[in-house]
Scaffold this active site. Structure first.
Site, PDB file in Angstrom:
ATOM      1  N   TRP A  59       0.846  -1.194   0.000  1.00  0.00           N
ATOM      2  CA  TRP A  59       0.000   0.000   0.000  1.00  0.00           C
ATOM      3  C   TRP A  59       0.888   1.254   0.000  1.00  0.00           C
ATOM      4  O   TRP A  59       1.909   1.285   0.664  1.00  0.00           O
ATOM      5  CB  TRP A  59      -0.901  -0.013   1.252  1.00  0.00           C
ATOM      6  CG  TRP A  59      -1.739   1.208   1.381  1.00  0.00           C
ATOM      7  CD1 TRP A  59      -2.724   1.621   0.538  1.00  0.00           C
ATOM      8  CD2 TRP A  59      -1.659   2.206   2.405  1.00  0.00           C
ATOM      9  NE1 TRP A  59      -3.261   2.811   0.971  1.00  0.00           N
ATOM     10  CE2 TRP A  59      -2.626   3.184   2.130  1.00  0.00           C
ATOM     11  CE3 TRP A  59      -0.863   2.357   3.548  1.00  0.00           C
ATOM     12  CZ2 TRP A  59      -2.823   4.318   2.933  1.00  0.00           C
ATOM     13  CZ3 TRP A  59      -1.058   3.474   4.347  1.00  0.00           C
ATOM     14  CH2 TRP A  59      -2.034   4.435   4.042  1.00  0.00           C
ATOM     15  N   ASP A  89     -15.841   8.621   0.024  1.00  0.00           N
ATOM     16  CA  ASP A  89     -16.393   7.844   1.145  1.00  0.00           C
ATOM     17  C   ASP A  89     -17.095   8.744   2.177  1.00  0.00           C
ATOM     18  O   ASP A  89     -16.692   9.876   2.396  1.00  0.00           O
ATOM     19  CB  ASP A  89     -15.199   7.127   1.812  1.00  0.00           C
ATOM     20  CG  ASP A  89     -15.641   6.015   2.723  1.00  0.00           C
ATOM     21  OD1 ASP A  89     -16.845   5.855   2.930  1.00  0.00           O
ATOM     22  OD2 ASP A  89     -14.741   5.290   3.227  1.00  0.00           O
ATOM     23  N   ARG A 129      -9.540  -3.332   7.661  1.00  0.00           N
ATOM     24  CA  ARG A 129     -10.179  -2.017   7.737  1.00  0.00           C
ATOM     25  C   ARG A 129     -11.591  -2.124   8.332  1.00  0.00           C
ATOM     26  O   ARG A 129     -12.545  -1.537   7.801  1.00  0.00           O
ATOM     27  CB  ARG A 129     -10.231  -1.355   6.357  1.00  0.00           C
ATOM     28  CG  ARG A 129     -10.223   0.164   6.469  1.00  0.00           C
ATOM     29  CD  ARG A 129     -10.520   0.867   5.160  1.00  0.00           C
ATOM     30  NE  ARG A 129     -10.402   2.305   5.355  1.00  0.00           N
ATOM     31  CZ  ARG A 129     -10.944   3.203   4.569  1.00  0.00           C
ATOM     32  NH1 ARG A 129     -11.633   2.849   3.513  1.00  0.00           N
ATOM     33  NH2 ARG A 129     -10.793   4.486   4.817  1.00  0.00           N
ATOM     34  N   ASP A 178     -14.476   1.139  -5.182  1.00  0.00           N
ATOM     35  CA  ASP A 178     -13.339   0.858  -4.297  1.00  0.00           C
ATOM     36  C   ASP A 178     -13.429  -0.566  -3.722  1.00  0.00           C
ATOM     37  O   ASP A 178     -14.480  -1.208  -3.781  1.00  0.00           O
ATOM     38  CB  ASP A 178     -13.330   1.899  -3.170  1.00  0.00           C
ATOM     39  CG  ASP A 178     -11.934   2.166  -2.638  1.00  0.00           C
ATOM     40  OD1 ASP A 178     -11.039   1.342  -2.878  1.00  0.00           O
ATOM     41  OD2 ASP A 178     -11.744   3.195  -1.974  1.00  0.00           O
ATOM     42  N   ASN A 199     -11.390  -2.371  -0.304  1.00  0.00           N
ATOM     43  CA  ASN A 199     -10.319  -2.040   0.627  1.00  0.00           C
ATOM     44  C   ASN A 199      -9.850  -3.131   1.582  1.00  0.00           C
ATOM     45  O   ASN A 199      -9.369  -2.829   2.668  1.00  0.00           O
ATOM     46  CB  ASN A 199     -10.729  -0.814   1.441  1.00  0.00           C
ATOM     47  CG  ASN A 199     -10.594   0.450   0.617  1.00  0.00           C
ATOM     48  OD1 ASN A 199      -9.559   0.674  -0.011  1.00  0.00           O
ATOM     49  ND2 ASN A 199     -11.631   1.258   0.576  1.00  0.00           N
ATOM     50  N   ASP A 231      -2.840   5.405  -3.359  1.00  0.00           N
ATOM     51  CA  ASP A 231      -3.244   6.398  -2.364  1.00  0.00           C
ATOM     52  C   ASP A 231      -2.100   7.357  -2.070  1.00  0.00           C
ATOM     53  O   ASP A 231      -2.266   8.303  -1.326  1.00  0.00           O
ATOM     54  CB  ASP A 231      -3.658   5.704  -1.057  1.00  0.00           C
ATOM     55  CG  ASP A 231      -5.101   5.212  -1.113  1.00  0.00           C
ATOM     56  OD1 ASP A 231      -5.803   5.543  -2.084  1.00  0.00           O
ATOM     57  OD2 ASP A 231      -5.524   4.501  -0.179  1.00  0.00           O
TER      58      ASP A 231
HETATM   59  C1  GLA Z   1      -9.407   3.953  -0.151  1.00  0.00           C
HETATM   60  C2  GLA Z   1      -9.159   4.692  -1.431  1.00  0.00           C
HETATM   61  C3  GLA Z   1      -9.098   6.186  -1.161  1.00  0.00           C
HETATM   62  C4  GLA Z   1     -10.378   6.641  -0.520  1.00  0.00           C
HETATM   63  C5  GLA Z   1     -10.631   5.831   0.735  1.00  0.00           C
HETATM   64  C6  GLA Z   1     -12.000   6.135   1.313  1.00  0.00           C
HETATM   65  O1  GLA Z   1      -8.319   4.019   0.699  1.00  0.00           O
HETATM   66  O2  GLA Z   1      -8.002   4.244  -2.033  1.00  0.00           O
HETATM   67  O3  GLA Z   1      -8.871   6.892  -2.360  1.00  0.00           O
HETATM   68  O4  GLA Z   1     -11.428   6.509  -1.429  1.00  0.00           O
HETATM   69  O5  GLA Z   1     -10.572   4.436   0.496  1.00  0.00           O
HETATM   70  O6  GLA Z   1     -12.271   5.381   2.423  1.00  0.00           O
END
Ligand code: GLA
Length: 790
Positions: free
Chosen positions: A199, A367, A443, A478, A480, A548
């Site tokens: 990441w 988000d 998460r 997304d 995660n 990110d």
């Molecule tokens: C992930 C995405 C980010 C953002 C967050 C929101 O980490 O990569 O760009 O959208 O989620 O929770």
């Protein structure tokens, strides 16, 4: 083109610059004769093959009719285990009687138009005519067929491969390993390059010389992962961007996968790719087929950049949806780094108004807009507006944003659920977990079981309702977390090994349905940034949130690594605040733009805090980007200097006709009294004259601190309020570059920018880059005779 010598059963797959030649061996196995630079179809290929003419010691002889032949030393297209090949098999099957001995031999072949399987992402002919050679191999004893598919993409110098396994027997069999392809080539002292990371540091370049033994590069995470992108490059020592021999292989798949590289003691290099065989077993009942994902292969003798361009062309023309091929992407604003979960409608509209003033075209609500989503512990699964934050709802918010003059886009994470959500409370059995084991979280969330039809239908419906409810032009999809607790309550004990692949197929079905139903909407895929950046996702969603990490320097490394397989037209790239939230590093705002401009530009920072200096700079940046958008997004991409090996990075894009080019140069750390630079421009046209200017960029006076007296003819207290206020307002323009330079000079000698700062002073002839500094140059062929230099 595919040429077949029917008598010799020899198949020659030709692209514009490469040849891939296979033939049916005397033993009836399928073997590789040659993969490399294009060969004449009339060649006599015999001298290309290697084979011992006398029995090799301590080998298993396949058949005592021919003591010189053993499978362990053959160059095979589809090896299995059990008849003397001791290298990694491509296919390993547990048969009804418990044995694992399979032996596949040539049965028949045909040439067809590239078929579409629909259940998985794949290369498509789209507007072109793409031939596919299907060679069927058969295991006579067990009644199993394997169709090997070879599709040829002449212009992209690429071929694709996949295998389809068909159980035509009356008994069930179990696939324990079912990879997509196998390539056996002469070892040739190859280096292996992989694109590894984690990441916020995805697709970092790693190269090493291959030694004997087996190397496995894989993902067991249920996503293709940021650990290792499903793509590798094999190259000869000294191959560089411009020259040398290299082969690239990439998998069109988004789940757990493996790449196996085995260098045998006989100097044969075996390369395989496909679904990860670890923890995989798939019962194939009578009459059932198993389709493996496609692998794309390209060969280049013209270095790594040419190899990348082959893949870029393939992805653009045969993977992403044609509607988005040359469709210019909007400059977007995303509120994530600006607000995280903490926003109100008022705050969003304030951001949108400023974004509009800056020239931005699309507002993306990230988000936090749904359920009880005030932090990342709750709400996932409840795709209904959070009325506390947005009392008027999404429809009205979108209308207000549209009224400001921006399109509206929205974030979703449909594959996930929080335990603290209405969805989980109503359907606790809808996620991936074992009924007797407390699940582990990533998460704070669990994964919905997309192998279940009910889950897929629910997601398609709830998202359709959301999309239909408002004027939505863009969706960020997304994902995660990685997979754990692998168990599906819908599968029996014989089927649990299928779960990850079934999940993948389920996800593809949902994506296919939604992206076809809403074909005008621009979808961007994301997985904590680049945890699922692969060609599988690109097939449905034509762009990906690259990482990110938006730090101006790390982004250079990430985008440079990513560009080996993926074109800049699929990479989301945003300018965010400095110091960056990921590494607390300060980089100049112009550098953050100059790297983002080599991708799909966005801004992701709190624009309500911008100084006048920053606003003016951003306006200029967006104006420049819009003016050259087509070239920046869709131009031919060149890596000209490697930031992993040097203190600089040079990138360029050119138009097809070479009449336009944008070059960016980046410096990591300023070097004292540095030498001259000459930037390779081998890709330009020698016959043109180019008018070259640099993009108008500004420096913040703060960069100078107390040295400002050397840059401006006034004295300031560098810690005083006056200086603070001046640096937030004053636009200090960098040196100007303008010249007419002939193409032959540029091609042969490179481009020489103004000399770098060497510590002796600054004037219009000096280029002060500083740490993490950069410049951008625009080259345009001169059409008017009077403008030409001599
Ligand atoms: C992930 C995405 C980010 C953002 C967050 C929101 O980490 O990569 O760009 O959208 O989620 O929770």
């Amino acid at each position: 083109m595919i040429y077949i010598d029917e008598e010799k059963l020899l198949f020659h797959l030709q692209t514009e610059e490469t040849s891939y030649i296979i033939r049916v061996l005397e033993s009836k196995h399928l073997g590789l004769v040659y993969y490399g630079e294009i060969l004449d179809i009339n060649n006599d290929y015999h001298h290309l093959e290697v084979k011992h003419n006398i029995e090799v010691g301590n080998q298993v002889i396949y058949d005592d009719q021919d003591k010189t032949f053993n499978l362990n030393l053959a160059f095979l297209e589809m090896p299995t285990f059990g008849k003397g090949d001791f290298r990694e098999p491509m296919l390993h099957i547990r048969l009804a009687d418990g044995s694992r001995i399979t032996d596949f031999k040539y049965l028949e072949h045909k040439i067809i138009e590239k078929p579409i399987f629909k259940e998985m992402p794949e290369t498509k002919a789209y507007m072109a005519h793409i031939e596919t050679l299907v060679i069927t191999l058969k295991d006579e004893v067990n009644n199993i067929l394997v169709d090997l598919h070879y599709s040829v993409f002449p212009k992209s110098n690429t071929i694709s491969r996949r295998a389809i396994i068909k159980n035509i027997s009356k008994k069930s069999i179990v696939l324990e390993k079912a990879l997509s392809m196998n390539l056996d080539i002469h070892n040739d002292d190859y280096f292996l390059t992989t694109f590894d990371g984690a990441w916020i540091r995805e697709r970092m370049i790693n190269s090493r010389k291959l030694e004997q033994g087996i190397l496995k590069i894989d993902s067991k995470k249920g996503v293709s992962s940021s650990d290792h992108n499903p793509f590798i490059v094999l190259s000869k020592d000294k191959t560089n961007e411009e020259y040398g021999k290299c082969i690239g292989l990439g998998l069109i798949y988004s789940g757990s996968y493996e790449t196996i590289i085995e260098k045998s003691p006989y100097d044969i290099l075996r390369v395989q790719m496909g679904i990860n065989s670890f923890d995989f077993f798939w019962e194939l009942k009578p009459k059932e087929n198993f389709i493996t994902p496609e692998v794309v292969l390209s060969y280049s003798i013209k270095g790594l950049n040419n190899l990348s361009q082959n893949f870029h062309s393939l992805i653009k023309n045969h993977i992403i949806k044609p509607d988005f091929l040359n469709k210019e992407r909007p400059v977007l604003f995303n509120n994530w780094e600006a607000t995280m979960f903490d926003f109100t409608q008022g705050k969003l509209l304030k951001l949108a108004k400023i974004a509009k003033e800056l020239g931005i075209e699309l507002f993306v609500l990230d988000d936090g807009w749904f359920g009880k989503r005030d932090d990342d512990t709750k709400g996932l699964g409840d795709w209904f507006v959070n009325k506390n934050k947005l009392p008027l709802g999404i429809k009205k918010l979108a209308e207000k944003i549209n009224k400001i003059g921006l399109d509206f886009g929205i974030w979703v994470e449909p594959e996930m659920v929080n335990v603290d959500s209405d969805l989980y409370r109503s359907h606790p059995d809808w996620c991936i977990k074992h009924p007797k084991i407390k699940p582990s979280f990533g998460r704070n969330q669990l994964i919905l079981d997309f192998s279940k039809k009910a889950v897929r239908e629910y997601i398609i419906n709830v998202l359709s309702e959301l999309i239909d409810s408002a004027n939505i032009k863009y969706i960020k999809w997304d994902m995660n977390r990685n997979f754990s607790d692998l168990f599906s309550s819908d599968l029996n004990h014989k089927e649990q090994g299928k779960l990850l692949h079934l999940y993948q197929l389920g996800l593809y079905e949902v994506l296919d349905t939604l992206t076809s139903k809403y074909s005008d909407i621009l979808f961007e895929s994301c997985a904590s940034g680049g945890n699922r950046f692969d060609m599988g996702m690109l097939y449905y969603m034509p762009q990906v949130w690259t990482s990110d990490n938006t730090d101006g320097y790390t982004r250079q490394l990430i985008q440079y690594g990513t560009s080996y397989l993926y074109p800049q037209s699929v990479m989301g790239a945003h300018v965010s605040d400095a110091p960056s939230a990921q590494v607390v590093r300060k980089t100049p705002i112009e550098t953050r733009f100059n790297i983002s401009a080599f991708g799909l530009l966005g801004y992701e920072l709190d624009v309500t805090h911008l100084t006048k200096f920053e606003k003016k700079v951003i306006k200029n940046q967006i104006e420049f980007y819009k003016e050259h958008r087509d070239l920046l997004q869709f131009g031919q991409f060149y890596r000209l200097k490697n930031p992993y090996e040097t203190n600089n990075m040079y990138l360029a894009v050119t138009s097809k006709d070479k009449k336009e080019c944008i070059l960016s140069i980046f410096k990591t750390l300023e070097q004292p009294n540095s030498g001259f630079e000459s930037i390779p421009m081998y890709m330009l046209d020698k016959n043109y004259q180019y008018h070259v200017v640099n993009r108008k960029q500004y420096m913040n006076l703060k960069k100078f601190g107390y040295l400002v007296k050397h840059a401006l003819p006034i004295k300031f207290n560098p810690n005083g309020l006056l200086f603070h206020s001046l640096s937030n307002n004053y636009l200090y323009e960098i040196e100007k570059f303008e010249a007419i330079i002939s193409g032959d000079k540029l091609v042969n000698n490179g481009f020489i920018p103004k000399q770098n700062f060497i510590g002796t002073g600054i004037n219009e002839e000096v280029r002060l880059m500083g740490d993490f500094g950069s410049r951008m140059y625009y080259f345009k062929a001169v059409e008017d005779e009077n403008e030409r230099s001599n």
